[in-house]
Every structure is written in C-alpha cells, then in structure tokens.
Motif scaffolding. Structure first.
Motif, PDB file in Angstrom:
ATOM      1  N   SER A 147       0.872  -1.175   0.000  1.00  0.00           N
ATOM      2  CA  SER A 147       0.000   0.000   0.000  1.00  0.00           C
ATOM      3  C   SER A 147       0.906   1.222   0.000  1.00  0.00           C
ATOM      4  O   SER A 147       2.121   1.105   0.172  1.00  0.00           O
ATOM      5  CB  SER A 147      -0.921   0.003   1.226  1.00  0.00           C
ATOM      6  OG  SER A 147      -0.161   0.052   2.422  1.00  0.00           O
ATOM      7  N   PHE A 148       0.313   2.395  -0.181  1.00  0.00           N
ATOM      8  CA  PHE A 148       1.128   3.599  -0.354  1.00  0.00           C
ATOM      9  C   PHE A 148       0.591   4.743   0.498  1.00  0.00           C
ATOM     10  O   PHE A 148      -0.591   5.074   0.435  1.00  0.00           O
ATOM     11  CB  PHE A 148       1.150   4.019  -1.825  1.00  0.00           C
ATOM     12  CG  PHE A 148       1.553   2.912  -2.751  1.00  0.00           C
ATOM     13  CD1 PHE A 148       2.863   2.478  -2.812  1.00  0.00           C
ATOM     14  CD2 PHE A 148       0.607   2.267  -3.529  1.00  0.00           C
ATOM     15  CE1 PHE A 148       3.236   1.435  -3.642  1.00  0.00           C
ATOM     16  CE2 PHE A 148       0.963   1.225  -4.369  1.00  0.00           C
ATOM     17  CZ  PHE A 148       2.281   0.805  -4.423  1.00  0.00           C
ATOM     18  N   VAL A 167       8.370  14.249 -14.775  1.00  0.00           N
ATOM     19  CA  VAL A 167       8.877  13.039 -14.157  1.00  0.00           C
ATOM     20  C   VAL A 167       7.672  12.271 -13.640  1.00  0.00           C
ATOM     21  O   VAL A 167       6.779  12.837 -13.007  1.00  0.00           O
ATOM     22  CB  VAL A 167       9.890  13.355 -13.037  1.00  0.00           C
ATOM     23  CG1 VAL A 167       9.262  14.123 -11.901  1.00  0.00           C
ATOM     24  CG2 VAL A 167      10.537  12.088 -12.531  1.00  0.00           C
ATOM     25  N   ALA A 168       7.613  10.984 -13.989  1.00  0.00           N
ATOM     26  CA  ALA A 168       6.481  10.144 -13.590  1.00  0.00           C
ATOM     27  C   ALA A 168       7.000   8.865 -12.945  1.00  0.00           C
ATOM     28  O   ALA A 168       8.026   8.320 -13.360  1.00  0.00           O
ATOM     29  CB  ALA A 168       5.606   9.802 -14.797  1.00  0.00           C
ATOM     30  N   LEU A 169       6.281   8.405 -11.947  1.00  0.00           N
ATOM     31  CA  LEU A 169       6.581   7.152 -11.262  1.00  0.00           C
ATOM     32  C   LEU A 169       5.401   6.217 -11.433  1.00  0.00           C
ATOM     33  O   LEU A 169       4.259   6.583 -11.147  1.00  0.00           O
ATOM     34  CB  LEU A 169       6.842   7.410  -9.777  1.00  0.00           C
ATOM     35  CG  LEU A 169       6.939   6.172  -8.874  1.00  0.00           C
ATOM     36  CD1 LEU A 169       8.199   5.369  -9.189  1.00  0.00           C
ATOM     37  CD2 LEU A 169       6.911   6.577  -7.395  1.00  0.00           C
ATOM     38  N   GLU A 185       9.329  -3.034   0.854  1.00  0.00           N
ATOM     39  CA  GLU A 185       8.717  -2.348   1.983  1.00  0.00           C
ATOM     40  C   GLU A 185       9.702  -1.365   2.599  1.00  0.00           C
ATOM     41  O   GLU A 185      10.872  -1.668   2.784  1.00  0.00           O
ATOM     42  CB  GLU A 185       8.283  -3.371   3.021  1.00  0.00           C
ATOM     43  CG  GLU A 185       7.600  -2.784   4.230  1.00  0.00           C
ATOM     44  CD  GLU A 185       7.256  -3.840   5.261  1.00  0.00           C
ATOM     45  OE1 GLU A 185       7.112  -3.466   6.447  1.00  0.00           O
ATOM     46  OE2 GLU A 185       7.155  -5.030   4.892  1.00  0.00           O
ATOM     47  N   GLY A 186       9.217  -0.155   2.890  1.00  0.00           N
ATOM     48  CA  GLY A 186      10.061   0.879   3.478  1.00  0.00           C
ATOM     49  C   GLY A 186      10.635   1.857   2.474  1.00  0.00           C
ATOM     50  O   GLY A 186      11.206   2.878   2.876  1.00  0.00           O
ATOM     51  N   ASP A 187      10.528   1.570   1.182  1.00  0.00           N
ATOM     52  CA  ASP A 187      11.013   2.507   0.174  1.00  0.00           C
ATOM     53  C   ASP A 187      10.255   3.829   0.273  1.00  0.00           C
ATOM     54  O   ASP A 187       9.048   3.856   0.539  1.00  0.00           O
ATOM     55  CB  ASP A 187      10.813   1.949  -1.238  1.00  0.00           C
ATOM     56  CG  ASP A 187      11.841   0.901  -1.621  1.00  0.00           C
ATOM     57  OD1 ASP A 187      12.836   0.743  -0.889  1.00  0.00           O
ATOM     58  OD2 ASP A 187      11.655   0.243  -2.667  1.00  0.00           O
ATOM     59  N   LEU A 216       5.471  12.674  -2.473  1.00  0.00           N
ATOM     60  CA  LEU A 216       6.132  11.632  -1.695  1.00  0.00           C
ATOM     61  C   LEU A 216       5.297  10.365  -1.722  1.00  0.00           C
ATOM     62  O   LEU A 216       4.063  10.413  -1.591  1.00  0.00           O
ATOM     63  CB  LEU A 216       6.324  12.080  -0.248  1.00  0.00           C
ATOM     64  CG  LEU A 216       7.521  12.994   0.025  1.00  0.00           C
ATOM     65  CD1 LEU A 216       7.417  13.601   1.414  1.00  0.00           C
ATOM     66  CD2 LEU A 216       8.822  12.224  -0.124  1.00  0.00           C
ATOM     67  N   VAL A 217       5.977   9.225  -1.893  1.00  0.00           N
ATOM     68  CA  VAL A 217       5.322   7.926  -1.924  1.00  0.00           C
ATOM     69  C   VAL A 217       6.066   6.995  -0.978  1.00  0.00           C
ATOM     70  O   VAL A 217       7.225   6.645  -1.228  1.00  0.00           O
ATOM     71  CB  VAL A 217       5.303   7.329  -3.344  1.00  0.00           C
ATOM     72  CG1 VAL A 217       4.563   5.978  -3.339  1.00  0.00           C
ATOM     73  CG2 VAL A 217       4.671   8.295  -4.342  1.00  0.00           C
TER      74      VAL A 217
END
Length: 256
Positions: free
Chosen positions: A5-6, A102-104, A183-185, A236-237
């Motif tokens: 999840s984000f 810039v895209a993620l 996880e944690g990124d 932020l993600v």
C-alpha cells in the motif's frame, strides 16, 4: 495493489518570487501513478503544458500488465508532445509551450520512472538517498564532459537551461529507469524549485525522520524560508505492506 500500500503526500506552491504557478502534480495511488510537471514558456504557456500532461495521465486506467501500463503512459505523453508542438507553431515565432515531466509507475512489485527535463525522482532505501533520474540540462552535460565540477554547479549562470522537455521538439525521447520495490522505500518526485534550494543530504535527513505528510510540509517550509525563487512541487510515496498482509502478520503473531 497486491502486497503493498502507499502513503502519499503532494505539495505545490507558487514560491516567493513568481506570480504564477506553472507546476502541476498528480497522485493516483489507486492505480500506482504519480507525476510532477514543471511548465516553461511563461504566462498561459507553461501552465497549459503541465496541465495537459497531468490531465492526460489522469485518464489512464489500470491495465493488465506492467508493460501495457508503461506503454500507455508513454503514448499519452507523446500525444501531448505532438499537440503542444502543433499549438506552438500556430503562435508567434519563437513561442515555447513546454514542460518537464517526471512520472513514477508502480505495478506488481516493480517501479518505473520516466522523465524529460530536470525534475527528479529520488529513492530512499535502507537509509540512503539515491537520485534515480539524470537531469536533461546544460549543467549536467557540462558535468558529464568534465567542464564543470558538481560542487560549482549551483553557481553556474545558466543552471536553468534544460536540454529536453515535453512540447519542445517533434521527437521526444523519454528516459526510463526501473527496478523492484520493497517495503520501506520512499520515493520523492520534485521540481527543481525544491532541489535548487536544498541539497541531497538535507533532503535525505528529512525523509528518514518523518511521515509522508510531515516530510512534505517540512521540505516546502524550508524551501519557502530560503526564498523559493521558483515554483516548488513535490510528491512523496511511502511503500508499505498492504492492509491484508499486515493483518495476516498480526494473526500469525497472536497464534504463535
């Protein structure tokens, strides 16, 4: 999205000098798509370009594969590029209607970044901040050639000259970087209004110590406190385990 999840936060601000905010941000955690677009070309040009990019990405639906998802994002940006180039040709000679991008994208445990210009994506992983993107700018080209030292880059007189952007040329080349997520990124997407006022070590310290909302507020505050010469935008993600995974882990702990 299965497995993750984000926690997300986004901010955009006109800054302390400009009268118009030509930046646009996009946050769509439900499909795994985030973006920052920094418009260029002045009043009614830069904001048009960045708005068209974000509007196009807002209409993309979650597709069956990661490759199809990435292809659709690229094609949407290419359509906007063609439209902006055509629009500029109908305007006064020398008109520029463009935007950095810039895209993620995150899909099935992997990420992909695509970009044109000097807006950036950073990844904080295991306590270390790394820049995923590479600026399309005159400064970066001079650094690459050895003509300019990175430490001297902030003082270079043409630090705002970019070498690639959406809407500037008929042929748009989008650079892409990809890899697995864990996880944690923590991903940070931002315009140069942020990176022009804070260095990477300062950004890293903020991201390591705060939640997404708190970090977004702090980054924006520092930039504004320092005079924010440009528009400032960031997304932020935070990558977290999914609710189902968390419940399963808690259940196993109780039964152990």
């Amino acid at each position: 999205m299965p497995g993750f999840s984000f926690e997300t936060a986004e901010r955009t601000h006109v800054g302390c000098v400009r009268k118009l905010n030509e930046d646009r941000v996009l946050s769509r955690p439900e499909v795994g798509l985030w973006a920052v677009a920094d418009g260029m070309g002045g009043h009614q040009a830069g904001d048009l370009a960045s708005s068209m990019i974000v509007d196009a990405l807002s209409s993309i639906e979650l597709l069956g594969t990661g490759y199809a998802f990435l292809d659709e994002v690229q094609e949407s940006v290419q359509r906007v590029n063609r439209t902006l180039v055509s629009h500029a040709r109908l305007s006064r000679p020398g008109t520029v209607i463009g935007s950095t991008l810039v895209a993620l994208l995150i899909y099935d445990g992997h990420f992909a970044c695509l970009w044109a210009g000097d807006s950036r994506v950073y990844l904080l992983r295991d306590g270390r901040l790394n820049q995923i993107t590479r600026d399309h700018s005159m400064v970066q080209e001079l650094i690459d050639s050895g003509a300019l030292q990175r430490a001297d880059a902030p003082y270079y007189g043409r630090s705002n000259v970019i070498t690639r952007a959406v809407g500037v040329n008929d042929r748009l080349a989008l650079d892409i970087a990809s890899g697995p997520i864990q996880e944690g990124d923590v991903f940070l997407l931002c315009s140069d209004g942020l990176t022009g006022m804070m260095d990477d070590d300062e950004i890293e310290a903020v991201l390591k110590a705060r939640t997404a909302d708190d970090a977004a507020d702090h980054l924006l505050k520092v930039t504004l406190d320092r005079g924010a010469k440009d528009n400032v935008s960031l997304v932020l993600v935070h990558v977290e385990p999914s609710v189902d995974d968390t419940l399963r882990t808690a259940r196993r702990t109780l039964l152990a």
